[in-house]
Design an enzyme around this catalytic site. Structure first.
Site, mmCIF file in Angstrom:
data_model
loop_
_atom_site.group_PDB
_atom_site.id
_atom_site.type_symbol
_atom_site.label_atom_id
_atom_site.label_comp_id
_atom_site.label_asym_id
_atom_site.label_seq_id
_atom_site.Cartn_x
_atom_site.Cartn_y
_atom_site.Cartn_z
ATOM 1 N N ASN A 116 -60.193 29.166 47.190
ATOM 2 C CA ASN A 116 -59.496 27.984 47.706
ATOM 3 C C ASN A 116 -58.080 28.424 48.109
ATOM 4 O O ASN A 116 -57.249 28.691 47.255
ATOM 5 C CB ASN A 116 -59.436 26.895 46.627
ATOM 6 N N PRO A 117 -57.808 28.495 49.404
ATOM 7 C CA PRO A 117 -56.480 28.999 49.806
ATOM 8 C C PRO A 117 -55.363 27.997 49.536
ATOM 9 O O PRO A 117 -54.190 28.343 49.651
ATOM 10 C CB PRO A 117 -56.639 29.250 51.314
ATOM 11 N N GLU A 149 -62.829 26.029 53.725
ATOM 12 C CA GLU A 149 -62.094 25.399 54.825
ATOM 13 C C GLU A 149 -61.804 23.938 54.555
ATOM 14 O O GLU A 149 -61.012 23.310 55.246
ATOM 15 C CB GLU A 149 -62.898 25.553 56.120
ATOM 16 N N ALA A 151 -62.401 20.592 51.242
ATOM 17 C CA ALA A 151 -62.918 20.235 49.916
ATOM 18 C C ALA A 151 -64.440 20.106 50.018
ATOM 19 O O ALA A 151 -64.974 19.693 51.060
ATOM 20 C CB ALA A 151 -62.288 18.933 49.462
ATOM 21 N N GLY A 174 -58.145 26.540 40.981
ATOM 22 C CA GLY A 174 -57.857 25.872 39.715
ATOM 23 C C GLY A 174 -59.085 25.202 39.128
ATOM 24 O O GLY A 174 -60.227 25.520 39.487
ATOM 25 N N ASP A 175 -58.831 24.244 38.229
ATOM 26 C CA ASP A 175 -59.927 23.547 37.559
ATOM 27 C C ASP A 175 -60.774 22.760 38.555
ATOM 28 O O ASP A 175 -61.989 22.629 38.386
ATOM 29 C CB ASP A 175 -59.349 22.586 36.505
ATOM 30 N N SER A 218 -53.234 24.805 39.396
ATOM 31 C CA SER A 218 -52.017 24.209 38.840
ATOM 32 C C SER A 218 -52.064 24.132 37.316
ATOM 33 O O SER A 218 -51.042 24.289 36.659
ATOM 34 C CB SER A 218 -51.827 22.802 39.394
ATOM 35 N N ASP A 478 -61.829 16.508 34.851
ATOM 36 C CA ASP A 478 -61.455 17.907 35.133
ATOM 37 C C ASP A 478 -60.505 17.987 36.334
ATOM 38 O O ASP A 478 -60.581 18.915 37.151
ATOM 39 C CB ASP A 478 -62.691 18.778 35.413
ATOM 40 N N GLY A 479 -59.653 16.989 36.474
ATOM 41 C CA GLY A 479 -58.665 17.035 37.552
ATOM 42 C C GLY A 479 -59.123 16.353 38.827
ATOM 43 O O GLY A 479 -58.409 16.376 39.830
HETATM 44 N N1 LIG Z 1 -59.930 24.669 51.960
HETATM 45 C C1 LIG Z 1 -59.672 23.575 51.248
HETATM 46 N N2 LIG Z 1 -58.889 22.591 51.746
HETATM 47 C C2 LIG Z 1 -58.592 21.506 51.002
HETATM 48 N N3 LIG Z 1 -59.045 21.294 49.746
HETATM 49 C C3 LIG Z 1 -59.819 22.237 49.206
HETATM 50 C C4 LIG Z 1 -60.173 23.426 49.919
HETATM 51 N N4 LIG Z 1 -60.948 24.189 49.119
HETATM 52 C C5 LIG Z 1 -61.090 23.504 47.967
HETATM 53 N N5 LIG Z 1 -60.424 22.331 48.009
HETATM 54 C C6 LIG Z 1 -60.277 21.300 46.939
HETATM 55 O O1 LIG Z 1 -58.981 21.418 46.360
HETATM 56 C C7 LIG Z 1 -59.021 20.811 45.085
HETATM 57 C C8 LIG Z 1 -57.970 21.368 44.164
HETATM 58 O O2 LIG Z 1 -58.072 22.729 44.093
HETATM 59 P P1 LIG Z 1 -57.770 23.626 42.828
HETATM 60 O O3 LIG Z 1 -58.420 23.089 41.636
HETATM 61 O O4 LIG Z 1 -58.122 25.008 43.235
HETATM 62 O O5 LIG Z 1 -56.178 23.561 42.667
HETATM 63 P P2 LIG Z 1 -55.217 22.630 41.829
HETATM 64 O O6 LIG Z 1 -55.670 21.224 41.898
HETATM 65 O O7 LIG Z 1 -53.852 22.936 42.305
HETATM 66 O O8 LIG Z 1 -55.341 23.192 40.351
HETATM 67 P P3 LIG Z 1 -55.866 22.515 38.980
HETATM 68 O O9 LIG Z 1 -57.216 21.942 39.289
HETATM 69 O O10 LIG Z 1 -55.921 23.656 38.016
HETATM 70 O O11 LIG Z 1 -54.880 21.467 38.586
HETATM 71 C C9 LIG Z 1 -60.422 21.020 44.594
HETATM 72 O O12 LIG Z 1 -60.900 19.820 44.110
HETATM 73 C C10 LIG Z 1 -61.222 21.477 45.799
HETATM 74 O O13 LIG Z 1 -62.339 20.629 46.007
HETATM 75 C C1 LIG Z 2 -41.925 15.795 26.440
HETATM 76 C C2 LIG Z 2 -42.944 16.827 26.554
HETATM 77 C C3 LIG Z 2 -44.331 16.293 26.639
HETATM 78 C C4 LIG Z 2 -45.296 17.357 27.017
HETATM 79 C C5 LIG Z 2 -46.698 16.882 26.945
HETATM 80 C C6 LIG Z 2 -47.615 17.964 27.352
HETATM 81 C C7 LIG Z 2 -49.045 17.585 27.195
HETATM 82 C C8 LIG Z 2 -49.839 18.457 28.069
HETATM 83 C C9 LIG Z 2 -51.306 18.305 27.853
HETATM 84 C C10 LIG Z 2 -52.027 19.001 28.954
HETATM 85 C C11 LIG Z 2 -53.477 18.688 28.904
HETATM 86 C C12 LIG Z 2 -54.169 19.254 30.079
HETATM 87 C C13 LIG Z 2 -55.564 18.808 30.110
HETATM 88 C C14 LIG Z 2 -56.262 19.404 31.284
HETATM 89 C C15 LIG Z 2 -56.608 18.735 32.311
HETATM 90 C C16 LIG Z 2 -57.236 19.364 33.496
HETATM 91 O O1 LIG Z 2 -58.622 19.146 33.470
HETATM 92 C C17 LIG Z 2 -56.671 18.772 34.780
HETATM 93 C C18 LIG Z 2 -57.156 19.578 35.968
HETATM 94 O O2 LIG Z 2 -56.535 20.785 36.043
HETATM 95 N N1 LIG Z 2 -55.236 18.776 34.779
HETATM 96 C C19 LIG Z 2 -54.540 17.665 34.732
HETATM 97 O O3 LIG Z 2 -55.044 16.585 34.760
HETATM 98 C C20 LIG Z 2 -53.026 17.805 34.682
HETATM 99 C C21 LIG Z 2 -52.487 17.120 33.477
HETATM 100 C C22 LIG Z 2 -51.034 17.418 33.330
HETATM 101 C C23 LIG Z 2 -50.402 16.606 32.275
HETATM 102 C C24 LIG Z 2 -48.927 16.796 32.192
#
Ligand SMILES: Nc1ncnc2c1ncn2[C@@H]1O[C@H](COP(=O)(O)OP(=O)(O)OP(=O)(O)O)[C@@H](O)[C@H]1O
Ligand SMILES: CCCCCCCCCCCCC/C=C/[C@@H](O)[C@H](CO)NC(=O)CCCCC
Ligand SMILES: [Ca+2]
Length: 522
Positions: A116-117, A149, A151, A174-175, A218, A478-479
């Site tokens: 995923n770029p 290219e 989602a 990411g997730d 992220s 899962d995000g």
């Molecule tokens: N080429 C693309 N253009 C736009 N979106 C994309 C592309 N490839 C994948 N995606 C979507 O981007 C979304 C987010 O991507 P990714 O999980 O890699 O990063 P993130 O959201 O920054 O990280 P995290 O999930 O760890 O918080 C995914 O749900 C995926 O479906």
């Molecule tokens: C004053 C200080 C307070 C600090 C509190 C910190 C608590 C952090 C707990 C983090 C839990 C992450 C759970 C994971 C969720 C992922 O499936 C999801 C997709 O990447 N991320 C988020 O939803 C992103 C969620 C981001 C939450 C900040």
């Protein structure tokens, strides 16, 4: 070298007193299972400028690349070059070591890679090309690479390609990207086996094609919780060594319709609201979660609803345990045994309907169901530190209505050593399935004709001045957002596998106890 020991993974391969010399300064033990590759090497005299070597006509050399374990679960590729005058001897060593590597049957030879770029800081492509691809090539792994290219590109593609020719699928992102690949693989397996994913009670077919995660997102919570660190090189090395970590997967349904799978957080209220707000701020990159987190914290919304759950009686652990799920976890192994027994006598045991349901009604700031600890760099012990990766259960965390100050105390405990469940407004249960229905959707369903109620559903009828939310929250799956206020969730024990081994205990202790080591004279 006096004579070569018969090479076997259990035996010492390098013997003391040999005439084989090495460019290295320290002694170390490297199990065959931690050798990445062995390569013939062009010997360079500059590598060691010792007078006696100067006289030699021609030297022959090979390099052993192996995993070097650093602090905090970080792995690096290290190398030791051996040389001698005898070309035949050198070839014998190289050949023998290569044969030993060939015997490591769990190592992947062919991988399908999705990048995923746009994930995280938009570094996915660079990370793969600079840090991961050279290691795969060193380990003679061939790859088919797809740069996504849009989602769902990876997910849709997994329904079209011949997945069975690959030893694994790698996602760089990411997730969310992992979630896409997981949906593609699990969905494809069910389709090929004629299983209807819309049936919430269906026994899903396990997916034996492992997924490797190269973190470039992220949060990277799934990678962090299964490896112990979010580091692309470490993850690439786990893939190369052919590690295998089974993983529980929760299915989410609404009215006999399949919605999504989840392996980390399925959260309603606080984490759902953060996600919904942060999606509009994707341009901010990983910072969007801090911005939306702060905003959501200040808004202090809570939601009314009913939860019904079945406790996970099959597993020995509890969410308040001090013991954590670690490599070779005993509790997860017990669940694996039960799973294989169940599949032998399918249908006779574990009749869900026969077991009791517990019902809880209330006002909640957050409803979080986690199938794993959800450790991540933001919270190194995670939302539920004692949750297990592969025990067939999820920890259901209910954070009831409380003051902003108390909620802040609760959040802060995710970042320190204090117990985040030790609050009167927090409850945690280990469950195998649960249902949630928001009050709003209960009201709407039971009074479909009551137009007045529907209209006034937009207001908090009980306490107009409070923070009781006037609309439903969203699920954070899962995000990924999920807009269903009534869901049915079920944990599928070890439905899929990752190229990982869980979080290792202190690695130094493990090395001392290791039996199958190559002793290297370095
Ligand atoms: N080429 C693309 N253009 C736009 N979106 C994309 C592309 N490839 C994948 N995606 C979507 O981007 C979304 C987010 O991507 P990714 O999980 O890699 O990063 P993130 O959201 O920054 O990280 P995290 O999930 O760890 O918080 C995914 O749900 C995926 O479906
Ligand atoms: C004053 C200080 C307070 C600090 C509190 C910190 C608590 C952090 C707990 C983090 C839990 C992450 C759970 C994971 C969720 C992922 O499936 C999801 C997709 O990447 N991320 C988020 O939803 C992103 C969620 C981001 C939450 C900040
Ligand atoms: Ca679990």
């Amino acid at each position: 070298m006096k004579g070569m020991t018969k090479l076997d993974p259990q035996l010492y391969a390098f013997t003391y007193g040999c005439e084989l010399s090495c460019v290295h300064t320290e002694n170390c033990f490297v199990p065959i299972s931690e050798i990445i590759a062995v390569e013939e090497t062009e010997f360079n005299k500059k590598q060691r400028n010792i007078g006696r070597w100067q006289k030699m006509a021609k030297l022959h050399a090979f390099t052993v690349y192996y995993v070097k374990k650093a602090r905090n679960h970080r792995w690096r590729c290290s190398g030791a070059t051996f040389w001698c005058e005898d070309e035949h001897l050198c070839n014998q060593w190289t050949q023998a070591l290569k044969e030993l590597l060939e015997m490591q049957k769990s190592r992947p030879k062919q991988l399908l890679v999705y990048i995923n770029p746009y994930g995280g800081k938009r570094q996915g492509k660079r990370i793969y090309e600079q840090k991961v691809a050279p290691l795969f090539s060193l380990a003679s792994i061939s790859t088919d690479v797809v740069i996504t290219e849009h989602a769902n590109h990876a997910k849709d593609n997994l329904f079209e390609v011949n997945i069975y020719k690959y030893d694994g699928v790698v996602c760089v992102g990411g997730d969310g990207m992992f979630s896409e690949v997981m949906h593609g693989l699990i969905g494809r397996m069910q389709k090929d086996s004629g299983i209807d994913q819309n049936n919430p009670k269906a026994s899903l077919v396990q997916c034996n094609i492992r997924i490797g995660i190269i973190p470039a997102g992220s949060t990277d919570c799934i990678c962090y919780s299964t490896v112990g660190i979010s580091d692309p090189v470490t993850s690439a090395l786990h893939i190369i060594l052919g590690d295998c970590q089974p993983l529980d997967v929760s299915s989410v349904h609404h009215n006999n319709t399949f919605l999504k799978y989840s392996v980390s957080l399925l959260g309603y209220g606080f984490y759902g609201d953060i996600l919904k707000d942060s999606e509009k701020k994707r341009w901010m990159g990983p910072m969007r979660y801090d911005y939306s987190g702060f905003k959501t914290f200040l808004s202090h919304h809570y939601y009314e609803g009913t939860i019904a759950y079945q406790p996970a009686k099959h597993t020995h652990g509890s969410p308040r345990d001090k013991e954590r799920c670690r490599t070779g976890c005993y509790i997860c192994k017990q669940s694996e045994k039960q799973l294989s027994e169940q599949s032998k006598e399918r249908g006779l045991k574990h009749e869900e309907g026969a077991e009791e349901w517990k019902v809880i009604k209330g006002k909640f700031l957050a409803i979080n169901a986690v199938s794993m600890s959800c450790a991540c760099p933001r919270s190194p012990k995670g939302l539920s530190p004692a949750a297990h990766l592969a025990d067939g259960s999820a920890d259901l965390i209910l954070v009831r209505k409380c003051s902003r100050f108390d909620f802040l105390r609760y959040l802060v405990r995710h970042t320190n050593q204090d117990d985040q469940f030790d609050f009167p407004f927090v409850d945690v249960y280990r469950v195998k399935c649960f249902q949630f229905t928001s009050k709003l959707s209960e009201d709407n369903e039971s009074n479909v004709m009551d137009i007045g109620k529907k209209r006034f559903g937009q207001f908090c009828r009980d306490h107009p001045a409070c923070c009781c939310n006037i609309v439903n929250s969203t699920w954070n799956c899962d995000g990924e957002t999920l807009d269903s206020s009534a869901v049915e969730v079920r944990v599928h024990c070890q439905l899929m596998k990752l190229f990982a081994r869980g979080i290792e205990e202190d690695c130094k202790d493990e090395a001392a106890h290791s039996q199958s080591s190559i002793e290297q004279l370095l």
